[in-house]
Motif scaffolding. Structure first.
Motif, PDB file in Angstrom:
ATOM      1  N   MET A  98       1.161  -0.821   0.110  1.00 64.59           N
ATOM      2  CA  MET A  98       0.272  -0.034   0.186  1.00 64.59           C
ATOM      3  C   MET A  98       1.003   1.560  -0.242  1.00 64.59           C
ATOM      4  SD  MET A  98      -2.895  -1.060   0.246  1.00 64.59           S
ATOM      5  CE  MET A  98      -4.220   0.206   0.589  1.00 64.59           C
ATOM      6  N   ASP A  99       1.321   1.646  -1.266  1.00 62.19           N
ATOM      7  CA  ASP A  99       1.930   3.091  -1.594  1.00 62.19           C
ATOM      8  C   ASP A  99       3.168   2.271  -0.925  1.00 62.19           C
ATOM      9  OD1 ASP A  99       0.133   4.417  -2.001  1.00 62.19           O
ATOM     10  OD2 ASP A  99      -0.821   4.946  -0.592  1.00 62.19           O
ATOM     11  N   VAL A 100       3.870   1.905  -1.674  1.00 56.84           N
ATOM     12  CA  VAL A 100       5.332   1.562  -0.644  1.00 56.84           C
ATOM     13  C   VAL A 100       6.296   1.600  -2.131  1.00 56.84           C
ATOM     14  CG1 VAL A 100       6.938  -0.885  -0.382  1.00 56.84           C
ATOM     15  CG2 VAL A 100       4.637  -0.487   0.307  1.00 56.84           C
ATOM     16  N   LEU A 101       6.132   1.252  -3.612  1.00 56.80           N
ATOM     17  CA  LEU A 101       6.606   0.873  -4.712  1.00 56.80           C
ATOM     18  C   LEU A 101       6.755   2.114  -4.749  1.00 56.80           C
ATOM     19  CD1 LEU A 101       4.876  -1.417  -7.109  1.00 56.80           C
ATOM     20  CD2 LEU A 101       6.713  -2.053  -5.345  1.00 56.80           C
ATOM     21  N   THR A 127      -1.073  -0.451  -4.194  1.00 54.44           N
ATOM     22  CA  THR A 127      -1.405   0.787  -4.684  1.00 54.44           C
ATOM     23  C   THR A 127      -0.082   1.915  -4.743  1.00 54.44           C
ATOM     24  OG1 THR A 127      -2.030   1.995  -2.219  1.00 54.44           O
ATOM     25  CG2 THR A 127      -3.752   0.914  -3.602  1.00 54.44           C
ATOM     26  N   VAL A 128      -0.297   2.497  -5.692  1.00 59.86           N
ATOM     27  CA  VAL A 128       0.697   4.154  -6.084  1.00 59.86           C
ATOM     28  C   VAL A 128      -0.025   5.450  -6.100  1.00 59.86           C
ATOM     29  CG1 VAL A 128       2.368   2.112  -6.841  1.00 59.86           C
ATOM     30  CG2 VAL A 128       1.061   3.311  -8.950  1.00 59.86           C
ATOM     31  N   PRO A 129       0.831   6.381  -5.735  1.00 60.33           N
ATOM     32  CA  PRO A 129       0.110   7.569  -6.231  1.00 60.33           C
ATOM     33  C   PRO A 129       0.357   7.317  -7.904  1.00 60.33           C
ATOM     34  CG  PRO A 129       2.211   8.136  -5.321  1.00 60.33           C
ATOM     35  CD  PRO A 129       1.882   6.371  -5.352  1.00 60.33           C
ATOM     36  N   ALA A 130      -0.876   8.016  -8.468  1.00 60.95           N
ATOM     37  CA  ALA A 130      -1.284   8.595  -9.690  1.00 60.95           C
ATOM     38  C   ALA A 130      -0.535  10.278  -9.996  1.00 60.95           C
ATOM     39  CB  ALA A 130      -1.862   8.489 -10.015  1.00 60.95           C
ATOM     40  N   PHE A 131       0.145   9.479 -11.364  1.00 61.59           N
ATOM     41  CA  PHE A 131       0.309  10.832 -12.340  1.00 61.59           C
ATOM     42  C   PHE A 131       1.457  11.953 -12.140  1.00 61.59           C
ATOM     43  CE2 PHE A 131      -4.019  10.972 -13.104  1.00 61.59           C
ATOM     44  CZ  PHE A 131      -4.494  10.099 -14.478  1.00 61.59           C
ATOM     45  N   LYS A 166      -7.449  -7.336 -11.467  1.00 59.70           N
ATOM     46  CA  LYS A 166      -7.814  -6.054 -11.474  1.00 59.70           C
ATOM     47  C   LYS A 166      -7.655  -4.707 -11.468  1.00 59.70           C
ATOM     48  CE  LYS A 166     -12.107  -8.128  -8.974  1.00 59.70           C
ATOM     49  NZ  LYS A 166     -12.622  -7.858  -7.508  1.00 59.70           N
ATOM     50  N   GLN A 167      -7.787  -3.974 -12.415  1.00 59.10           N
ATOM     51  CA  GLN A 167      -6.601  -2.939 -11.834  1.00 59.10           C
ATOM     52  C   GLN A 167      -7.366  -1.130 -12.415  1.00 59.10           C
ATOM     53  OE1 GLN A 167      -5.973  -4.737 -14.617  1.00 59.10           O
ATOM     54  NE2 GLN A 167      -6.963  -4.776 -15.988  1.00 59.10           N
ATOM     55  N   PHE A 168      -7.531   0.560 -11.950  1.00 60.70           N
ATOM     56  CA  PHE A 168      -8.069   1.005 -11.894  1.00 60.70           C
ATOM     57  C   PHE A 168      -7.487   2.165 -11.468  1.00 60.70           C
ATOM     58  CE2 PHE A 168      -9.810  -1.961  -8.943  1.00 60.70           C
ATOM     59  CZ  PHE A 168      -9.638  -0.514  -7.403  1.00 60.70           C
ATOM     60  N   TYR A 169      -8.026   3.103 -11.196  1.00 61.83           N
ATOM     61  CA  TYR A 169      -7.682   4.649 -10.780  1.00 61.83           C
ATOM     62  C   TYR A 169      -8.877   4.559  -9.684  1.00 61.83           C
ATOM     63  CZ  TYR A 169      -4.367   6.657 -14.377  1.00 61.83           C
ATOM     64  OH  TYR A 169      -3.286   6.154 -15.411  1.00 61.83           O
ATOM     65  N   PHE A 170      -8.368   4.852  -8.401  1.00 68.00           N
ATOM     66  CA  PHE A 170      -9.446   5.635  -7.161  1.00 68.00           C
ATOM     67  C   PHE A 170      -8.358   6.937  -6.843  1.00 68.00           C
ATOM     68  CE2 PHE A 170     -10.631   5.033  -2.766  1.00 68.00           C
ATOM     69  CZ  PHE A 170     -11.680   4.495  -2.844  1.00 68.00           C
ATOM     70  N   TYR A 171     -10.118   7.238  -5.933  1.00 64.74           N
ATOM     71  CA  TYR A 171      -9.905   8.616  -5.869  1.00 64.74           C
ATOM     72  C   TYR A 171     -10.368  10.019  -6.917  1.00 64.74           C
ATOM     73  CZ  TYR A 171      -8.024   7.564  -1.665  1.00 64.74           C
ATOM     74  OH  TYR A 171      -7.638   7.028  -0.345  1.00 64.74           O
ATOM     75  N   SER A 229      -4.684   7.418  -6.848  1.00 65.67           N
ATOM     76  CA  SER A 229      -4.213   6.640  -6.784  1.00 65.67           C
ATOM     77  C   SER A 229      -4.505   5.404  -7.669  1.00 65.67           C
ATOM     78  CB  SER A 229      -4.647   5.863  -5.209  1.00 65.67           C
ATOM     79  OG  SER A 229      -4.372   7.127  -4.482  1.00 65.67           O
ATOM     80  N   VAL A 230      -3.085   4.604  -8.099  1.00 63.59           N
ATOM     81  CA  VAL A 230      -3.403   3.362  -9.477  1.00 63.59           C
ATOM     82  C   VAL A 230      -3.545   2.305  -7.991  1.00 63.59           C
ATOM     83  CG1 VAL A 230      -2.921   2.266 -11.530  1.00 63.59           C
ATOM     84  CG2 VAL A 230      -1.871   4.892 -11.048  1.00 63.59           C
ATOM     85  N   VAL A 231      -4.773   1.701  -8.781  1.00 68.78           N
ATOM     86  CA  VAL A 231      -4.291   0.277  -7.880  1.00 68.78           C
ATOM     87  C   VAL A 231      -4.935  -0.737  -9.248  1.00 68.78           C
ATOM     88  CG1 VAL A 231      -6.131  -1.404  -6.733  1.00 68.78           C
ATOM     89  CG2 VAL A 231      -6.576   1.275  -6.876  1.00 68.78           C
ATOM     90  N   CYS A 232      -3.970  -2.000  -8.674  1.00 72.27           N
ATOM     91  CA  CYS A 232      -3.883  -3.220  -9.080  1.00 72.27           C
ATOM     92  C   CYS A 232      -3.897  -4.223  -7.835  1.00 72.27           C
ATOM     93  CB  CYS A 232      -2.360  -3.607 -10.413  1.00 72.27           C
ATOM     94  SG  CYS A 232      -1.918  -5.078 -10.557  1.00 72.27           S
ATOM     95  N   LEU A 233      -4.733  -5.302  -8.511  1.00 70.82           N
ATOM     96  CA  LEU A 233      -4.913  -6.277  -7.735  1.00 70.82           C
ATOM     97  C   LEU A 233      -4.294  -7.693  -8.938  1.00 70.82           C
ATOM     98  CD1 LEU A 233      -6.123  -8.060  -5.582  1.00 70.82           C
ATOM     99  CD2 LEU A 233      -8.162  -9.088  -6.691  1.00 70.82           C
ATOM    100  N   ALA A 234      -3.725  -8.386  -8.135  1.00 71.80           N
ATOM    101  CA  ALA A 234      -2.467  -9.497  -9.145  1.00 71.80           C
ATOM    102  C   ALA A 234      -2.286 -10.627  -9.119  1.00 71.80           C
ATOM    103  CB  ALA A 234      -1.380  -8.831 -10.139  1.00 71.80           C
TER     104      ALA A 234
END
Length: 237
Positions: A98-101, A127-131, A166-171, A229-234
């Motif tokens: 969660m917001d590590v990479l 999850t990672v911060p977006a843009f 699953k992959q998508f943007y959140f917030y 945020s960018v979210v990915c379940l892999a």
């Protein structure tokens, strides 16, 4: 989660719109997948692990973070939670990053190390911060290396041998407000000055932001356009 933000919010973290919404997003995304044993990498205060132990059938968790002063153990609702400074053998069903990479210079090599250690069938929630254009003093304050696009995170995930599910943007619904705020900061003062953007809002504002994010939970997995945020379940297949 970052311990610097824990220090800012203190005991009110579970009520803050950003973290309460992200916890609900996490719970909804992992759904019915196996999560009996959780490995939380870069866990910090272990906010998300504790939430899952309290609100899902998860039975135990190992939290890994180099910032811990020593190894220790506790319980949440009678379930064991382990805090470790260094990686130890642990066969998890679900791995959280969660917001590590964004803190890691070589993100792909870091993630691949854990992918190789864990068995086929293990799920990873990242999850990672977006843009990058949202880069600000907040990122400098938290010692980020970069921000991501959805495609950028997926490329890292695939490079490490994981299959995105699953992959998508959140917030996404609060994205316009955040964008305007960041642009205003750039015009008004030095946007690169290290400073956290995380604040304790007025209760009414906090309530409204939580309600907005609650609405987004119903369609978030379709959001390929924008968010904070960018979210990915892999899955390791």
């Amino acid at each position: 989660m970052d311990l610097k933000e824990t220090e800012i919010l203190g005991d009110s973290i579970s009520e803050h719109w950003y973290y309460s919404s992200k916890a609900k997003m996490l719970e909804k995304v992992i759904g019915s997948i196996s999560k009996s044993k959780i490995l939380d990498i870069g866990a910090g205060s272990a906010f998300f692990s504790k939430y899952l132990l309290q609100n899902t059938p998860a039975q135990e968790c190992m939290c890994l973070d180099i910032s811990y002063p020593s190894n220790s153990q506790s319980t949440i609702d009678g379930k064991p939670i382990y805090f470790c400074k260094e990686s130890e053998p642990y066969k998890a069903d679900l791995v959280l990053l969660m917001d590590v990479l964004e803190h890691i210079e070589d993100d792909a090599s870091f993630l691949k190390t854990f992918v190789e250690q864990l068995p086929v069938g293990t799920h990873f929630l990242i999850t990672v911060p977006a843009f990058q254009f949202l880069w600000s003093g907040h990122d400098v304050f938290l010692e980020h290396q970069r921000r991501y696009t959805l495609e950028g995170l997926i490329n890292v995930v695939k490079e490490c041998g994981l299959t995105p599910q699953k992959q998508f943007y959140f917030y996404g619904l609060v994205f316009p407000l955040a964008l305007v705020t960041r642009l205003a900061d750039r015009l008004g003062r030095n946007n690169q000055e290290p400073e956290s953007k995380l604040v304790k809002h007025h209760p009414l504002v906090n309530w409204l932001l939580k309600k907005i994010c609650a609405i987004e939970l119903h369609f978030m997995t379709f959001n390929r356009l924008a968010g904070l945020s960018v979210v990915c379940l892999a899955k390791k297949a």
